[in-house]
Write an enzyme that holds these catalytic residues in place. Structure first.
Site, PDB file in Angstrom:
ATOM      1  N   HIS A   6       0.831  -1.207   0.000  1.00  0.00           N
ATOM      2  CA  HIS A   6       0.000   0.000   0.000  1.00  0.00           C
ATOM      3  C   HIS A   6       0.869   1.262   0.000  1.00  0.00           C
ATOM      4  O   HIS A   6       1.606   1.493   0.951  1.00  0.00           O
ATOM      5  CB  HIS A   6      -0.884  -0.035   1.253  1.00  0.00           C
ATOM      6  CG  HIS A   6      -1.802   1.120   1.395  1.00  0.00           C
ATOM      7  ND1 HIS A   6      -1.788   1.946   2.496  1.00  0.00           N
ATOM      8  CD2 HIS A   6      -2.786   1.582   0.591  1.00  0.00           C
ATOM      9  CE1 HIS A   6      -2.731   2.853   2.372  1.00  0.00           C
ATOM     10  NE2 HIS A   6      -3.348   2.663   1.227  1.00  0.00           N
ATOM     11  N   ARG A   7       0.806   2.018  -1.089  1.00  0.00           N
ATOM     12  CA  ARG A   7       1.656   3.210  -1.281  1.00  0.00           C
ATOM     13  C   ARG A   7       3.137   2.806  -1.250  1.00  0.00           C
ATOM     14  O   ARG A   7       3.980   3.537  -0.714  1.00  0.00           O
ATOM     15  CB  ARG A   7       1.361   4.280  -0.227  1.00  0.00           C
ATOM     16  CG  ARG A   7      -0.127   4.619  -0.084  1.00  0.00           C
ATOM     17  CD  ARG A   7      -0.410   5.680   0.961  1.00  0.00           C
ATOM     18  NE  ARG A   7      -1.828   5.746   1.274  1.00  0.00           N
ATOM     19  CZ  ARG A   7      -2.363   6.495   2.239  1.00  0.00           C
ATOM     20  NH1 ARG A   7      -1.586   7.266   2.966  1.00  0.00           N
ATOM     21  NH2 ARG A   7      -3.666   6.484   2.461  1.00  0.00           N
ATOM     22  N   GLU A  33       0.651  -0.894  -4.926  1.00  0.00           N
ATOM     23  CA  GLU A  33      -0.396   0.131  -5.034  1.00  0.00           C
ATOM     24  C   GLU A  33       0.238   1.506  -4.874  1.00  0.00           C
ATOM     25  O   GLU A  33       1.111   1.700  -4.004  1.00  0.00           O
ATOM     26  CB  GLU A  33      -1.440  -0.108  -3.932  1.00  0.00           C
ATOM     27  CG  GLU A  33      -2.725   0.685  -4.094  1.00  0.00           C
ATOM     28  CD  GLU A  33      -2.764   2.019  -3.379  1.00  0.00           C
ATOM     29  OE1 GLU A  33      -3.742   2.750  -3.573  1.00  0.00           O
ATOM     30  OE2 GLU A  33      -1.810   2.349  -2.637  1.00  0.00           O
ATOM     31  N   ASP A  35      -0.711   6.047  -5.779  1.00  0.00           N
ATOM     32  CA  ASP A  35      -1.758   7.026  -6.087  1.00  0.00           C
ATOM     33  C   ASP A  35      -1.240   8.053  -7.085  1.00  0.00           C
ATOM     34  O   ASP A  35      -0.141   8.589  -6.909  1.00  0.00           O
ATOM     35  CB  ASP A  35      -2.171   7.750  -4.804  1.00  0.00           C
ATOM     36  CG  ASP A  35      -2.595   6.774  -3.719  1.00  0.00           C
ATOM     37  OD1 ASP A  35      -3.673   6.182  -3.855  1.00  0.00           O
ATOM     38  OD2 ASP A  35      -1.816   6.584  -2.753  1.00  0.00           O
ATOM     39  N   HIS A  48      -0.567  10.807  -2.520  1.00  0.00           N
ATOM     40  CA  HIS A  48      -1.893  10.391  -2.063  1.00  0.00           C
ATOM     41  C   HIS A  48      -2.862  11.552  -1.841  1.00  0.00           C
ATOM     42  O   HIS A  48      -3.964  11.575  -2.365  1.00  0.00           O
ATOM     43  CB  HIS A  48      -1.774   9.582  -0.767  1.00  0.00           C
ATOM     44  CG  HIS A  48      -3.103   9.183  -0.207  1.00  0.00           C
ATOM     45  ND1 HIS A  48      -3.809   9.985   0.671  1.00  0.00           N
ATOM     46  CD2 HIS A  48      -3.864   8.088  -0.411  1.00  0.00           C
ATOM     47  CE1 HIS A  48      -4.946   9.386   0.982  1.00  0.00           C
ATOM     48  NE2 HIS A  48      -4.999   8.232   0.340  1.00  0.00           N
ATOM     49  N   GLU A 109      -3.894   3.692  -8.550  1.00  0.00           N
ATOM     50  CA  GLU A 109      -5.122   4.407  -8.178  1.00  0.00           C
ATOM     51  C   GLU A 109      -5.099   5.815  -8.751  1.00  0.00           C
ATOM     52  O   GLU A 109      -4.173   6.587  -8.489  1.00  0.00           O
ATOM     53  CB  GLU A 109      -5.287   4.466  -6.658  1.00  0.00           C
ATOM     54  CG  GLU A 109      -6.566   5.222  -6.299  1.00  0.00           C
ATOM     55  CD  GLU A 109      -6.859   5.310  -4.810  1.00  0.00           C
ATOM     56  OE1 GLU A 109      -6.180   4.647  -4.005  1.00  0.00           O
ATOM     57  OE2 GLU A 109      -7.793   6.077  -4.479  1.00  0.00           O
ATOM     58  N   LYS A 111      -6.605   9.286  -8.445  1.00  0.00           N
ATOM     59  CA  LYS A 111      -7.372  10.079  -7.487  1.00  0.00           C
ATOM     60  C   LYS A 111      -8.202  11.123  -8.237  1.00  0.00           C
ATOM     61  O   LYS A 111      -7.666  11.823  -9.112  1.00  0.00           O
ATOM     62  CB  LYS A 111      -6.420  10.788  -6.507  1.00  0.00           C
ATOM     63  CG  LYS A 111      -5.753   9.846  -5.511  1.00  0.00           C
ATOM     64  CD  LYS A 111      -6.754   9.284  -4.515  1.00  0.00           C
ATOM     65  CE  LYS A 111      -6.082   8.555  -3.373  1.00  0.00           C
ATOM     66  NZ  LYS A 111      -7.059   7.822  -2.542  1.00  0.00           N
ATOM     67  N   ASP A 227       0.381  -1.927   4.565  1.00  0.00           N
ATOM     68  CA  ASP A 227       1.615  -1.133   4.685  1.00  0.00           C
ATOM     69  C   ASP A 227       2.799  -2.042   5.028  1.00  0.00           C
ATOM     70  O   ASP A 227       3.950  -1.625   4.906  1.00  0.00           O
ATOM     71  CB  ASP A 227       1.473  -0.091   5.804  1.00  0.00           C
ATOM     72  CG  ASP A 227       0.361   0.920   5.542  1.00  0.00           C
ATOM     73  OD1 ASP A 227      -0.061   1.061   4.383  1.00  0.00           O
ATOM     74  OD2 ASP A 227      -0.079   1.562   6.527  1.00  0.00           O
TER      75      ASP A 227
HETATM   76  O1  G3P Z   1      -5.867   0.694  -2.693  1.00  0.00           O
HETATM   77  C1  G3P Z   1      -6.495   0.840  -1.494  1.00  0.00           C
HETATM   78  C2  G3P Z   1      -6.219   2.121  -0.757  1.00  0.00           C
HETATM   79  O2  G3P Z   1      -5.089   2.754  -1.296  1.00  0.00           O
HETATM   80  C3  G3P Z   1      -7.345   3.043  -0.753  1.00  0.00           C
HETATM   81  O3  G3P Z   1      -7.256   4.085   0.161  1.00  0.00           O
HETATM   82  O4  G3P Z   1      -6.815   6.367   0.908  1.00  0.00           O
HETATM   83  O5  G3P Z   1      -4.975   4.713   0.867  1.00  0.00           O
HETATM   84  O6  G3P Z   1      -5.853   5.629  -1.252  1.00  0.00           O
HETATM   85  P1  G3P Z   1      -6.175   5.231   0.161  1.00  0.00           P
HETATM   86 CA    CA Z   2      -4.487   4.449  -2.720  1.00  0.00          CA
END
Ligand code: G3P
Ligand code: CA
Length: 238
Positions: A6-7, A33, A35, A48, A109, A111, A227
């Site tokens: 995640h990120r 993942e 953003d 993000h 992702e 945004k 994470d």
């Molecule tokens: O991919 C799932 C997650 O990244 C979604 O929430 O806020 O971390 O972008 P957020």
């Molecule tokens: Ca995300």
């Protein structure tokens, strides 16, 4: 099960930076993942929040700042002095980095707000990586744009919470995954089962509590977005 960083490996390096993405590869992620937002002068960058305030030493909305202004910011010191000088990456840099890790999938992702032109630019930049990318968004309109611009690139729908229209919406968008919160997966196994029955993978975010991982696996998820990439790799191996 997919191991989604995640990120990037954001427990050990500042989220959505090149060090975090490289650490995710080393930590055994199957998917990374990150953003994407677009600067005032039309360049996709990896960050993000809507503003740069939390994760850099600057301030302001990403869409109000030029690339030069964003690239002048320090995106590492907020996390640790060890990362002082890390920059907000260009999407192009992330693509170059991940092009050298052929086994890893991209969970990109987009945004909101994102225009058709911005989505198109993002997709064009993927080049050969399009085949190992899933474009996802919380905004169904952005998922629709991705479908229109690049129907052959896989798509995902993110949900803040499961709602009555979640399964038909995901099906109508032709997504390969629908990614809700950990809480909704554990609290609503019927919706998870409905998605899975439609051939739609479920990958909850943000699965940081190792004590929940077995229950999530038993609920039928295809992967975990966390994470803690390294811990997930070790757990999955055991
Ligand atoms: O991919 C799932 C997650 O990244 C979604 O929430 O806020 O971390 O972008 P957020
Ligand atoms: Ca995300």
């Amino acid at each position: 099960m997919h191991r989604v960083a995640h990120r990037g490996y954001s427990a050990v390096a500042p989220e959505n930076t090149l060090p975090a993405l490289a650490a995710a590869v080393h930590g055994g992620a199957t998917h990374i993942e990150f953003d994407v937002r677009t600067t005032a002068d039309g360049v996709p960058v990896v960050i993000h929040d809507r503003t740069v305030d939390r994760t850099t030493d600057g301030s302001g909305y990403v869409w109000d700042l030029t690339l030069a202004e964003i690239r002048a910011l320090d995106a590492g010191s907020w996390f640790s002095p060890a990362f002082r000088g890390a920059r907000v990456p260009l999407l192009a840099e992330v693509i170059d980095l991940l092009a050298t890790s052929p086994g890893v999938e991209l969970l990109l992702e987009i945004k909101p707000p994102a225009s058709a032109e911005e989505v198109e630019r993002i997709v064009e930049m993927l080049g050969d990586l399009a085949g190992r990318t899933i474009l996802q968004s919380f905004d169904p309109e952005v998922v629709r744009l991705a479908r229109d611009v690049a129907p052959r690139v896989r798509r995902g729908l993110l949900r803040l919470r499961f709602e009555a229209d979640t399964v038909p919406l995901a099906a109508s968008l032709g997504v390969v995954c629908c990614n809700p919160s950990v809480k909704d997966v554990l609290g609503d196994p019927a919706t998870v089962a409905s998605l899975v029955a439609q051939g739609i993978d479920v990958m909850p975010w943000t699965a940081n509590d190792i004590t929940e991982w077995t229950a999530l696996a038993e609920a039928g998820v295809a992967g975990l977005i966390t994470d803690h990439t390294g811990e997930l790799t070790g757990w999955a191996a055991r």
